[in-house]
Design an enzyme around this catalytic site. Structure first.
Site, PDB file in Angstrom:
ATOM      1  N   ASP A  77       0.800  -1.218   0.000  1.00 47.15           N
ATOM      2  CA  ASP A  77       0.000   0.000   0.000  1.00 47.15           C
ATOM      3  C   ASP A  77       0.834   1.269   0.000  1.00 47.15           C
ATOM      4  OD1 ASP A  77       0.815  -0.464   2.614  1.00 47.15           O
ATOM      5  OD2 ASP A  77      -1.200  -0.457   3.463  1.00 47.15           O
ATOM      6  N   ASP A 488       3.432   0.687  13.193  1.00 47.96           N
ATOM      7  CA  ASP A 488       2.643  -0.549  13.225  1.00 47.96           C
ATOM      8  C   ASP A 488       3.268  -1.720  13.995  1.00 47.96           C
ATOM      9  OD1 ASP A 488       0.697   0.710  11.775  1.00 47.96           O
ATOM     10  OD2 ASP A 488       1.198  -0.229   9.881  1.00 47.96           O
TER      11      ASP A 488
END
Length: 886
Positions: A77, A488
């Site tokens: 992404d 993350d």
């Protein structure tokens, strides 16, 4: 283990962009260097690698070529695209050439591999459709499997990191006439087509539906409120012949009432597929031409995080019959379906994923009779106990367990989450790969599923590095070579750059680490801060990052912010999100508010004086001499007005500070202070700079080597200076740019020339001076060059170059640069290697003449071409030094 969210680093980047940072800059147009503009040339060649983590981010798409075995691609992404290398079972990055101004093109929303000509591959790129990314999207096309690319700009944006990015593929090549491609656009821009192999694109104006679904129509940022548009294109290869456009194709639209359209005349006309289910979005449409079935995976939302209900449907292309083949009743779902694949060797075998089944685990379903019956990857025996058809072997990436010990029915490692990419190898029924929010998993004995035997799932991700890097720190001693702060997955203590760390930081385990630091004179003392849903936002280590313990948050803390450790580790200053700057003695059992400095300031420590700390906010530099209790605003003027600034104090020298940052509409560049921030001098030759870091001094030098991500001499790149910023050398090249590199940079205090570079989705990149190239010549040395034209004829000439070491120490490798004044071109060169770009030439030593003793010389020669004039070069540069010309 946890839900992977929009990258924190990406959001920070977006904020910087809105403030006028990187992509608002002018294009990188080279211009002539001058005394005030350092030459932007390449130094002794660098080798670039990743600090190994293996994965770390969301892989929403995996695409196998249908005509060549072992040819596969993956898209991420925010971190580019990759090609599978079967011989090594690794992934090769394909978009490292994306530069600073086009940083958004590292987000890939669609991939297509050509079955007619497998050398051809296409990527639809662009990261955001709202104003976080000011640039439009593009379609990249390659005729050498992604080794090189050509670009076709689009008149609209694409959203590789937008909601709905796991649907697809939005980009498709006609399997019979590979001049024809289709692209589904977001934002109501409709369906687009190319008839010249991706060179030019035009809208399919008769396509009836540009999409209606928006995740959150009330989102004022434009992120969740964008129309997700056209989400996939699928060809029916049974309806075409070679070099003739495929007649029948299906298109998925983000519209819950009208999700699928069909053309039976190669796109001349379109119809809503009659009888289709409503109330859901079709994430995928996969055609089994052998049996005449179109399989569709539906979810009630666009994903990749959300989705509470879903169905699987099968459409018979010959009869128009719809069949609900969902493996579970609608009432029993708490997730949507997305991952969808057909075994091309056994087309009746179909697999699908419940992509949004967060708890207790994702689910994978398999049918060997076209969806009539299904089995699950796991099921309950007696709740909460479960039986798995698979075993998980994560020994190659042990951090995938997250160091967790969950209670049943959760397990660690998880089967996955955000599992929107799922593909069975079209040539090998035993091999399957699927993408998750943290890695690519796969198996090579999949068909054991059908016999009731256990198959093995392992990470298949080596070479694919997809972390967003917020901060880096390289200590001068200890087992840790590097500490990383990542989005993350928190970050790691890296003791071997070539090996995957066993575990990320734990106790506590931040979702995202925003900042970290070590005590310069006691580097075993380390501090990090970050984001966490519950628990402390600060953690400490006293054993070189091997183990950690959480501190206590001051009232009001909502996020990590920045943190600084005193030079001796006796105290810490923290600027968290949610409250003002704080300081503590000891390890954060209690904090007190710092006076005289605004909330949100960036904080750093002096690397010599343990009571001196620094801060910066909105153009003002702040200094504390009492351990962070009080700060005083410096009188320094002319610093960047915004907050896109990073600064560091030099190890070993009190009060020596370097500050980088700014914006295109104000002060922007690199500043230096030698009086503890009381005053700063702007380096006139650095046009723009966004990071600053220090590494081991060059041989013969006493001042540490400087590194920056900057624009110097009209060129964007990674630069190094070995003479306190007097001259700079670009050490990367156009093939190694990695998009946005503005978060952090640091040299290695133990290895001269080594530099660690942050990226926003391509992990941690590090560079070393290449073997054979050697380090740059000694900065304290000197050199002379004698350039002699020995022969000249119409249109051609021969020249000799003598390079002499007039310093006092030997050179261990050399790299000589010059520019021809009249555009001459080298045609052949001997006794050296060479590269030429325009008028600029770089000559480097061979393996046998790299060592040049003090007082000795080395000679090389060449033939060249000229037209109009054949003037001699007036200036030569060796590494970072100018040579006298005799």
């Amino acid at each position: 283990m946890r839900r992977t969210r929009i990258r924190t680093a990406v959001l920070a980047l977006a904020a910087a962009l809105l403030a006028g940072a990187p992509p608002a800059l002018a294009a990188d147009t080279p211009r002539a260097a001058s005394a005030a503009t350092p030459r932007a040339a390449t130094a002794a060649a660098y080798t670039w690698k990743n600090v190994r983590i293996d994965g770390g981010g969301f892989v929403p798409g995996i695409v196998f070529n249908r005509s060549e075995k072992n040819l596969a691609y993956a898209r991420t992404d925010i971190g580019g695209a990759y090609r599978w290398e079967q011989a090594t079972k690794t992934w090769t990055p394909l978009l490292d050439s994306v530069g600073w101004d086009d940083w958004g093109h590292t987000g890939v929303v669609g991939l297509a591999t050509d079955t007619v000509d497998p050398d051809r591959v296409y990527a639809a790129v662009g990261t955001y459709t709202n104003d976080w990314d000011p640039g439009n999207g593009a379609v990249l096309r390659s005729s050498d499997r992604g080794a090189t690319w050509k670009k076709s700009d689009l008149p609209f944006k694409l959203g590789g990191n937008m909601p709905g990015r796991g649907m697809g593929e939005r980009l498709a090549v006609d399997p019979h006439d590979n001049r024809v491609l289709y692209l589904g656009a977001p934002s109501g821009k409709g369906l687009w087509r190319s008839t010249d192999a991706g060179v030019t694109w035009s809208q399919v104006t008769n396509f009836p539906n540009a999409g209606t679904y928006r995740q959150d129509p009330n989102d004022t940022s434009g992120y969740a409120s964008d129309n997700q548009g056209i989400v996939w294109v699928t060809f029916d290869e049974s309806t075409g012949t070679a070099r003739s456009a495929t007649k029948t194709l299906y298109v998925g639209v983000a519209d819950k009432d009208n999700a699928v359209y069909r053309s039976t005349d190669a796109g001349a006309t379109w119809q809503r597929l009659p009888g289709q289910p409503t109330g859901y979005l079709a994430h995928k449409g996969v055609l089994d031409a052998a049996n005449g079935y179109l399989y569709l995976a539906y979810s009630d939302t666009g994903g990749p995080y959300d989705g509470g209900k879903g169905r699987l449907w099968r459409y018979a292309t010959a009869t128009g019959t719809w069949t609900d083949i969902s493996p579970v009743a609608e009432a029993d779902t708490s997730f949507g379906f997305s991952g969808l694949t057909v075994d091309r060797q056994h087309p009746g075998t179909v697999m699908a994923t419940g992509y949004s089944s967060w708890w207790p685990d994702t689910q994978i379903f398999r049918s060997t009779d076209s969806g009539a019956h299904w089995t699950k990857a796991w099921d309950y025996t007696s709740y909460p106990e479960r039986a798995n058809r698979y075993t998980m072997d994560v020994s190659s990436s042990p951090w995938l367990t997250w160091g967790a010990s969950p209670a049943p029915p959760e397990q660690t490692p998880k089967l996955g989450w955000m599992t929107e990419a799922l593909e069975i190898d079209p040539f090998d029924s035993d091999r399957m790969m699927y993408g998750t929010g943290a890695t690519i998993y796969g198996t090579e004995d999949l068909t054991r599923w059908d016999s009731g035997a256990t198959f093995t799932i392992r990470p298949m991700v080596r070479g694919l590095e997809e972390t967003a890097v917020n901060d880096l720190a390289a200590p001068p001693s200890g087992d840790a070579q590097l500490f990383s702060a990542l989005g993350d997955i928190g970050g790691f203590r890296h003791t071997d750059l070539t090996k995957v760390p066993a575990m990320m930081y734990t106790s506590p385990n931040f979702t995202t680490t925003t900042s970290l630091d070590f005590a310069e004179s006691r580097p075993g003392t380390v501090v990090r801060v970050g984001d966490l849903d519950s628990g402390p936002h600060v953690a400490f280590s006293t054993d070189d990052g091997a183990t950690w313990f959480g501190g206590t948050d001051p009232a009001g803390v909502s996020g990590g912010g920045t943190v600084a450790a005193a030079a001796d580790g006796s105290r810490f200053v923290w600027s968290p999100r949610g409250t003002g700057v704080q300081y503590t003695t000891g390890f954060g059992t209690s904090w007190a508010a710092s006076a005289g400095i605004p909330a949100g300031a960036v904080v750093e420590s002096d690397r010599v004086d343990p009571k001196t700390f620094y801060g910066f906010k909105s153009g003002v530099f702040y200094v504390s001499s009492d351990g962070g209790a009080t700060f005083t605003a410096s009188a320094a003027k002319g610093l960047p007005a915004g907050d896109s600034v990073r600064f560091k104090a030099l190890p070993g020298t009190r009060g020596d500070i370097w500050l980088a940052g700014g914006a295109a509409d104000g002060p922007y560049g690199l500043w230096h202070s030698t009086d503890g921030g009381a005053s700063f001098t702007k380096l006139t030759g650095v046009e723009q700079a966004d990071t600053i870091g220090f590494g081991k001094a060059a041989p013969g030098a006493t001042y540490q080597t400087l590194y920056t991500s900057a624009r110097i001499g009209g060129v964007r790149g990674i630069f190094r200076s070995t003479d306190q910023g007097a001259t700079w050398t670009r050490i990367n090249d156009d093939a190694h740019q990695w998009g946005w590199t503005g978060a952090a940079i640091t040299g290695d205090p133990r290895v001269y020339g080594r530099v660690y570079v942050s990226t926003n989705g391509r992990g941690i990149v590090y560079g070393d001076v290449s073997d054979g190239g050697g380090p740059d010549p000694t900065p304290a040395g000197a050199c002379t060059v004698t350039y002699t034209i020995t022969h000249q004829w119409a249109g051609g000439f021969q020249a000799d170059v003598r390079l002499t070491n007039t310093g006092t120490t030997p050179w261990n490798g050399w790299s000589l640069r010059w520019s021809f004044p009249d555009g001459q071109r080298i045609t052949q060169l001997w006794n050296a290697g060479s590269t030429q770009s325009g008028a600029a030439v770089t000559a480097t030593n061979t393996g046998w003449n790299g060592t040049v003793a003090a007082g000795a010389s080395v000679n090389f020669g060449f033939t060249g071409s000229w037209s109009g004039a054949n003037g001699e070069p007036s200036a030569f540069t060796l590494g970072d030094r100018s040579c006298a010309v005799t």
